[in-house]
Design an enzyme around this catalytic site. Structure first.
Site, PDB file in Angstrom:
ATOM      1  N   HIS A   1       1.043   6.063   1.694  1.00 32.87           N
ATOM      2  CA  HIS A   1       1.818   6.870   2.646  1.00 32.87           C
ATOM      3  C   HIS A   1       2.897   7.701   1.958  1.00 32.87           C
ATOM      4  O   HIS A   1       3.374   8.679   2.522  1.00 32.87           O
ATOM      5  CB  HIS A   1       2.428   5.979   3.722  1.00 32.87           C
TER       6      HIS A   1
ATOM      7  N   ARG B   1      -7.100  13.019   0.171  1.00 32.57           N
ATOM      8  CA  ARG B   1      -6.101  13.590   1.096  1.00 32.57           C
ATOM      9  C   ARG B   1      -4.687  13.090   0.821  1.00 32.57           C
ATOM     10  O   ARG B   1      -3.720  13.698   1.263  1.00 32.57           O
ATOM     11  CB  ARG B   1      -6.478  13.340   2.548  1.00 32.57           C
TER      12      ARG B   1
ATOM     13  N   ASN C   1       0.853  -1.188   0.000  1.00 32.87           N
ATOM     14  CA  ASN C   1       0.000   0.000   0.000  1.00 32.87           C
ATOM     15  C   ASN C   1       0.894   1.244   0.000  1.00 32.87           C
ATOM     16  O   ASN C   1       1.616   1.492   0.968  1.00 32.87           O
ATOM     17  CB  ASN C   1      -0.891  -0.044   1.248  1.00 32.87           C
TER      18      ASN C   1
ATOM     19  N   ARG D   1      -9.315   8.219  -1.665  1.00 29.46           N
ATOM     20  CA  ARG D   1     -10.301   8.670  -0.668  1.00 29.46           C
ATOM     21  C   ARG D   1     -11.171   9.765  -1.257  1.00 29.46           C
ATOM     22  O   ARG D   1     -10.749  10.505  -2.149  1.00 29.46           O
ATOM     23  CB  ARG D   1      -9.585   9.195   0.581  1.00 29.46           C
TER      24      ARG D   1
ATOM     25  N   THR E   1      -8.481   3.710   7.808  1.00 34.35           N
ATOM     26  CA  THR E   1      -9.720   2.938   7.796  1.00 34.35           C
ATOM     27  C   THR E   1      -9.955   2.270   9.150  1.00 34.35           C
ATOM     28  O   THR E   1      -9.135   1.498   9.613  1.00 34.35           O
ATOM     29  CB  THR E   1      -9.642   1.843   6.701  1.00 34.35           C
TER      30      THR E   1
ATOM     31  N   HIS F   1      -4.077  -4.501   7.533  1.00 35.53           N
ATOM     32  CA  HIS F   1      -4.244  -3.360   8.442  1.00 35.53           C
ATOM     33  C   HIS F   1      -3.437  -3.593   9.721  1.00 35.53           C
ATOM     34  O   HIS F   1      -3.693  -4.534  10.458  1.00 35.53           O
ATOM     35  CB  HIS F   1      -5.704  -3.080   8.806  1.00 35.53           C
TER      36      HIS F   1
ATOM     37  N   GLU G   1      -8.598   0.660  -3.339  1.00 37.88           N
ATOM     38  CA  GLU G   1      -9.556   0.744  -2.243  1.00 37.88           C
ATOM     39  C   GLU G   1     -10.390   2.000  -2.432  1.00 37.88           C
ATOM     40  O   GLU G   1      -9.847   3.046  -2.790  1.00 37.88           O
ATOM     41  CB  GLU G   1      -8.821   0.867  -0.911  1.00 37.88           C
TER      42      GLU G   1
ATOM     43  N   HIS H   1      -5.478   3.767  -2.135  1.00 32.25           N
ATOM     44  CA  HIS H   1      -6.805   4.134  -1.644  1.00 32.25           C
ATOM     45  C   HIS H   1      -7.129   5.529  -2.168  1.00 32.25           C
ATOM     46  O   HIS H   1      -6.466   6.495  -1.805  1.00 32.25           O
ATOM     47  CB  HIS H   1      -6.782   4.119  -0.106  1.00 32.25           C
TER      48      HIS H   1
ATOM     49  N   GLU I   1     -11.148  -9.083   2.154  1.00 35.08           N
ATOM     50  CA  GLU I   1      -9.919  -8.749   2.868  1.00 35.08           C
ATOM     51  C   GLU I   1     -10.288  -8.649   4.339  1.00 35.08           C
ATOM     52  O   GLU I   1     -11.150  -7.847   4.722  1.00 35.08           O
ATOM     53  CB  GLU I   1      -9.320  -7.432   2.357  1.00 35.08           C
TER      54      GLU I   1
END
Ligand code: PXP
Length: 260
Positions: free
Chosen positions: A9, A48, A6, A44, A100, A213, A69, A42, A150
């Site tokens: 970040h 962001r 992922n 969003r 999340t 996660h 996502e 992701h 998931e």
């Protein structure tokens, strides 16, 4: 065991300065070179971190499949279907959350997800749903025609962190973890068993099982050992380590850790 990295970040760091650096696109060839199997991003609603241009460039240039996502919001689903990723993972999303929190409730959102599932099928995009390890949610995932689930490992990761460092790892169900160590041990066993039995049920229902996660280099082994889980999606811990050891090396270490 497959690893999805992922890379949100990287965009979080860029957005801290609102400039062009670091560019999440630069990560995709390194993820492949390090031996991982998938890029997870992701998009969003508030954009962001990853924005539309990032997502488009990543999808266009990646040699690895893209797992996108997103929330079950009509506008974002239109956007994501137009982008044509390999897989869409539906996640719950609240604007004020840091990341999340908890799994998507397939029961209360059944009608909305049923429509999304139909649209994704028409577009030939795989559907995954990010859910808590709960038997009823898994049966709902089957009714909705999801090819993947998931499993949310946030609770497991948090209990593990409380036991080993006294610090929380994710912001998942913190209140119920304010317990003595013995009780935390029992909770960790319960959380692991829940992941195991959920993965087993999904496998019996012929749903492919991913998990993610709050997974890191310390807590990942017990989850990677669950035979029905075939993919892990990991972000924070890899990016955190990459600050000190380099990105490719951090991904490689995780690939090594989950294949042990
Ligand atoms: N899987 C899903 C569905 C997520 O929402 C996230 C967090 O963005 C992750 C995996 C990765 O979690 P972490 O960054 O804690 O490794």
């Amino acid at each position: 065991m497959l690893l999805g990295v992922n890379i949100d970040h990287i965009a979080v760091l860029r957005e801290a300065r609102k400039i062009n650096d670091p560019d999440p696109l630069d990560a995709i060839s390194l993820v492949k070179r390090a031996g991982a199997d998938q890029i997870t991003i992701h998009l969003r609603e508030d954009r962001r971190h990853i924005n539309d241009m990032d997502a488009l460039r990543i999808i266009e240039n990646s040699q690895l499949p893209i797992n996108m996502e997103c929330a079950i919001d009509a506008e974002i689903i239109d956007t994501v279907i137009d982008m044509n990723p390999h897989r869409v993972t539906l996640v719950p999303e609240k604007r004020e959350e840091v990341t999340t929190e908890g799994g998507l409730n397939l029961i209360t959102n059944f009608k909305t997800i049923e429509k999304i599932s139909k649209r994704l099928k028409e577009a030939n995009i795989e559907l995954s749903v990010f859910i808590d390890p709960d038997m009823f949610q898994i049966k709902m995932a089957k009714s909705l025609g999801a090819q993947w689930i998931e499993l949310h490992t946030g609770l497991y990761a948090n209990i593990y962190a409380m036991l080993n460092t006294n610090l929380k790892n994710t912001n998942h169900s913190i209140k119920e973890l304010d317990l003595p160590r013995e009780a935390l041990h029992v909770k960790l066993q319960d959380a692991t068993k829940q992941l195991q039995s959920s993965a087993k049920l999904a496998d019996e229902l012929e749903i492919k099982v991913a998990a993610g996660h709050g997974l890191n280099y310390q807590n990942v082994r017990a989850v990677a050992n669950i035979p029905e889980i075939i993919e892990l999606n990991i972000g924070q811990s890899i990016i955190a380590r990459s600050i000190f050891t380099g990105f490719e090396s951090a991904v490689k270490e995780m690939v090594h850790e989950i294949s042990r």
